[in-house]
Design a protein around this motif. Sequence first.
Motif, PDB file in Angstrom:
ATOM      1  N   VAL A 111       0.815  -1.219   0.000  1.00  0.00           N
ATOM      2  CA  VAL A 111       0.000   0.000   0.000  1.00  0.00           C
ATOM      3  C   VAL A 111       0.844   1.262   0.000  1.00  0.00           C
ATOM      4  O   VAL A 111       0.316   2.356  -0.174  1.00  0.00           O
ATOM      5  CB  VAL A 111      -0.988   0.026   1.197  1.00  0.00           C
ATOM      6  CG1 VAL A 111      -1.978  -1.116   1.103  1.00  0.00           C
ATOM      7  CG2 VAL A 111      -0.249  -0.004   2.520  1.00  0.00           C
ATOM      8  N   CYS A 112       2.159   1.109   0.216  1.00  0.00           N
ATOM      9  CA  CYS A 112       3.040   2.269   0.283  1.00  0.00           C
ATOM     10  C   CYS A 112       4.254   2.064  -0.616  1.00  0.00           C
ATOM     11  O   CYS A 112       4.693   0.939  -0.837  1.00  0.00           O
ATOM     12  CB  CYS A 112       3.548   2.483   1.709  1.00  0.00           C
ATOM     13  SG  CYS A 112       2.255   2.906   2.879  1.00  0.00           S
ATOM     14  N   CYS A 113       4.790   3.156  -1.094  1.00  0.00           N
ATOM     15  CA  CYS A 113       6.044   3.109  -1.840  1.00  0.00           C
ATOM     16  C   CYS A 113       7.174   2.786  -0.856  1.00  0.00           C
ATOM     17  O   CYS A 113       6.983   2.826   0.366  1.00  0.00           O
ATOM     18  CB  CYS A 113       6.297   4.446  -2.543  1.00  0.00           C
ATOM     19  SG  CYS A 113       6.567   5.848  -1.439  1.00  0.00           S
ATOM     20  N   VAL A 114       8.327   2.461  -1.385  1.00  0.00           N
ATOM     21  CA  VAL A 114       9.458   2.084  -0.537  1.00  0.00           C
ATOM     22  C   VAL A 114       9.815   3.212   0.428  1.00  0.00           C
ATOM     23  O   VAL A 114      10.056   2.977   1.618  1.00  0.00           O
ATOM     24  CB  VAL A 114      10.685   1.689  -1.400  1.00  0.00           C
ATOM     25  CG1 VAL A 114      11.918   1.502  -0.546  1.00  0.00           C
ATOM     26  CG2 VAL A 114      10.387   0.423  -2.189  1.00  0.00           C
ATOM     27  N   ARG A 115       9.835   4.437  -0.057  1.00  0.00           N
ATOM     28  CA  ARG A 115      10.210   5.581   0.783  1.00  0.00           C
ATOM     29  C   ARG A 115       9.274   5.722   1.982  1.00  0.00           C
ATOM     30  O   ARG A 115       9.721   5.835   3.122  1.00  0.00           O
ATOM     31  CB  ARG A 115      10.240   6.869  -0.045  1.00  0.00           C
ATOM     32  CG  ARG A 115      10.809   8.061   0.721  1.00  0.00           C
ATOM     33  CD  ARG A 115      10.767   9.351  -0.068  1.00  0.00           C
ATOM     34  NE  ARG A 115       9.379   9.800  -0.115  1.00  0.00           N
ATOM     35  CZ  ARG A 115       8.712  10.085  -1.240  1.00  0.00           C
ATOM     36  NH1 ARG A 115       9.299  10.004  -2.401  1.00  0.00           N
ATOM     37  NH2 ARG A 115       7.466  10.484  -1.201  1.00  0.00           N
ATOM     38  N   CYS A 116       7.969   5.677   1.739  1.00  0.00           N
ATOM     39  CA  CYS A 116       7.002   5.826   2.834  1.00  0.00           C
ATOM     40  C   CYS A 116       7.015   4.616   3.764  1.00  0.00           C
ATOM     41  O   CYS A 116       6.872   4.768   4.983  1.00  0.00           O
ATOM     42  CB  CYS A 116       5.604   6.063   2.274  1.00  0.00           C
ATOM     43  SG  CYS A 116       5.406   7.689   1.494  1.00  0.00           S
ATOM     44  N   GLN A 117       7.189   3.419   3.206  1.00  0.00           N
ATOM     45  CA  GLN A 117       7.276   2.221   4.032  1.00  0.00           C
ATOM     46  C   GLN A 117       8.479   2.308   4.966  1.00  0.00           C
ATOM     47  O   GLN A 117       8.375   2.028   6.151  1.00  0.00           O
ATOM     48  CB  GLN A 117       7.383   0.970   3.152  1.00  0.00           C
ATOM     49  CG  GLN A 117       7.417  -0.329   3.934  1.00  0.00           C
ATOM     50  CD  GLN A 117       6.089  -0.667   4.584  1.00  0.00           C
ATOM     51  OE1 GLN A 117       5.035  -0.371   4.038  1.00  0.00           O
ATOM     52  NE2 GLN A 117       6.137  -1.290   5.737  1.00  0.00           N
ATOM     53  N   SER A 118       9.617   2.725   4.436  1.00  0.00           N
ATOM     54  CA  SER A 118      10.837   2.862   5.244  1.00  0.00           C
ATOM     55  C   SER A 118      10.657   3.920   6.325  1.00  0.00           C
ATOM     56  O   SER A 118      11.059   3.716   7.477  1.00  0.00           O
ATOM     57  CB  SER A 118      12.026   3.235   4.370  1.00  0.00           C
ATOM     58  OG  SER A 118      12.316   2.191   3.478  1.00  0.00           O
ATOM     59  N   ALA A 119      10.047   5.035   5.959  1.00  0.00           N
ATOM     60  CA  ALA A 119       9.814   6.102   6.939  1.00  0.00           C
ATOM     61  C   ALA A 119       8.891   5.614   8.049  1.00  0.00           C
ATOM     62  O   ALA A 119       9.124   5.898   9.228  1.00  0.00           O
ATOM     63  CB  ALA A 119       9.218   7.325   6.243  1.00  0.00           C
ATOM     64  N   GLY A 120       7.866   4.862   7.693  1.00  0.00           N
ATOM     65  CA  GLY A 120       6.943   4.325   8.696  1.00  0.00           C
ATOM     66  C   GLY A 120       7.625   3.342   9.617  1.00  0.00           C
ATOM     67  O   GLY A 120       7.385   3.332  10.830  1.00  0.00           O
ATOM     68  N   GLU A 121       8.468   2.486   9.059  1.00  0.00           N
ATOM     69  CA  GLU A 121       9.191   1.514   9.873  1.00  0.00           C
ATOM     70  C   GLU A 121      10.171   2.204  10.804  1.00  0.00           C
ATOM     71  O   GLU A 121      10.327   1.815  11.962  1.00  0.00           O
ATOM     72  CB  GLU A 121       9.914   0.502   8.982  1.00  0.00           C
ATOM     73  CG  GLU A 121       8.958  -0.457   8.297  1.00  0.00           C
ATOM     74  CD  GLU A 121       9.629  -1.338   7.255  1.00  0.00           C
ATOM     75  OE1 GLU A 121      10.860  -1.222   7.052  1.00  0.00           O
ATOM     76  OE2 GLU A 121       8.898  -2.144   6.651  1.00  0.00           O
ATOM     77  N   THR A 122      10.828   3.245  10.323  1.00  0.00           N
ATOM     78  CA  THR A 122      11.760   3.997  11.162  1.00  0.00           C
ATOM     79  C   THR A 122      11.010   4.669  12.295  1.00  0.00           C
ATOM     80  O   THR A 122      11.454   4.624  13.448  1.00  0.00           O
ATOM     81  CB  THR A 122      12.514   5.057  10.319  1.00  0.00           C
ATOM     82  OG1 THR A 122      13.221   4.400   9.278  1.00  0.00           O
ATOM     83  CG2 THR A 122      13.467   5.874  11.173  1.00  0.00           C
ATOM     84  N   LEU A 123       9.881   5.249  12.007  1.00  0.00           N
ATOM     85  CA  LEU A 123       9.068   5.910  13.021  1.00  0.00           C
ATOM     86  C   LEU A 123       8.600   4.921  14.079  1.00  0.00           C
ATOM     87  O   LEU A 123       8.658   5.201  15.279  1.00  0.00           O
ATOM     88  CB  LEU A 123       7.871   6.614  12.364  1.00  0.00           C
ATOM     89  CG  LEU A 123       6.986   7.448  13.263  1.00  0.00           C
ATOM     90  CD1 LEU A 123       7.797   8.577  13.900  1.00  0.00           C
ATOM     91  CD2 LEU A 123       5.819   8.008  12.475  1.00  0.00           C
ATOM     92  N   ARG A 124       8.166   3.726  13.644  1.00  0.00           N
ATOM     93  CA  ARG A 124       7.712   2.704  14.602  1.00  0.00           C
ATOM     94  C   ARG A 124       8.871   2.201  15.450  1.00  0.00           C
ATOM     95  O   ARG A 124       8.697   1.910  16.625  1.00  0.00           O
ATOM     96  CB  ARG A 124       7.042   1.541  13.865  1.00  0.00           C
ATOM     97  CG  ARG A 124       5.623   1.856  13.411  1.00  0.00           C
ATOM     98  CD  ARG A 124       4.916   0.630  12.871  1.00  0.00           C
ATOM     99  NE  ARG A 124       5.475   0.127  11.630  1.00  0.00           N
ATOM    100  CZ  ARG A 124       5.231   0.603  10.425  1.00  0.00           C
ATOM    101  NH1 ARG A 124       4.413   1.614  10.287  1.00  0.00           N
ATOM    102  NH2 ARG A 124       5.799   0.104   9.348  1.00  0.00           N
ATOM    103  N   ALA A 125      10.069   2.116  14.858  1.00  0.00           N
ATOM    104  CA  ALA A 125      11.238   1.645  15.599  1.00  0.00           C
ATOM    105  C   ALA A 125      11.638   2.638  16.688  1.00  0.00           C
ATOM    106  O   ALA A 125      12.092   2.248  17.760  1.00  0.00           O
ATOM    107  CB  ALA A 125      12.407   1.400  14.654  1.00  0.00           C
ATOM    108  N   VAL A 126      11.459   3.920  16.408  1.00  0.00           N
ATOM    109  CA  VAL A 126      11.814   4.968  17.358  1.00  0.00           C
ATOM    110  C   VAL A 126      10.793   5.045  18.495  1.00  0.00           C
ATOM    111  O   VAL A 126      11.146   5.313  19.631  1.00  0.00           O
ATOM    112  CB  VAL A 126      11.932   6.336  16.648  1.00  0.00           C
ATOM    113  CG1 VAL A 126      12.102   7.468  17.639  1.00  0.00           C
ATOM    114  CG2 VAL A 126      13.070   6.310  15.659  1.00  0.00           C
ATOM    115  N   SER A 127       9.553   4.749  18.174  1.00  0.00           N
ATOM    116  CA  SER A 127       8.471   4.859  19.190  1.00  0.00           C
ATOM    117  C   SER A 127       8.578   3.832  20.268  1.00  0.00           C
ATOM    118  O   SER A 127       9.017   2.776  20.193  1.00  0.00           O
ATOM    119  CB  SER A 127       7.108   4.705  18.530  1.00  0.00           C
ATOM    120  OG  SER A 127       6.917   5.693  17.574  1.00  0.00           O
TER     121      SER A 127
END
Length: 127
Positions: A111-127
């Motif tokens: 559902v997401c491009c690579v850039r947005c998927q990576s950004a989402g994963e990074t955000l979840r990892a930080v949370s």
Amino acid sequence: MVTTITTSKVLAFKAEIEEHLRRLREEAREELRDTQQMGESTFSGSAHDRTEEAEQAAAVALNLMNLSRHTDEIRACIEALHRIEEGEYGICLECGDDIELNRLHANPIAVCCVRCQSAGETLRAVS
């Protein structure tokens, strides 16, 4: 941004998603049957000791987790098929850009491009 995926590629992805959905539904039915059978034996008192009873309960829990995973994946397939019907397949739900064709080949329900998927994963990892 308007997606650049050709109609023939979209139809190929649709067929792939439909086949995956069919397999997932069959696997979910099998998991459900297995879970029901295990549950019946676990709670029927057929276990010889507490260890065997715990093993049976753990197997039921594992099957329920698998069933939940299948349910989530079935939902994602149905949503992807809906996006195809709406003409929105291959468009990132986060930024509106095209989802990379290589990504769709690897994961047709993305559902997401690579850039947005990576950004989402990074955000979840930080949370």
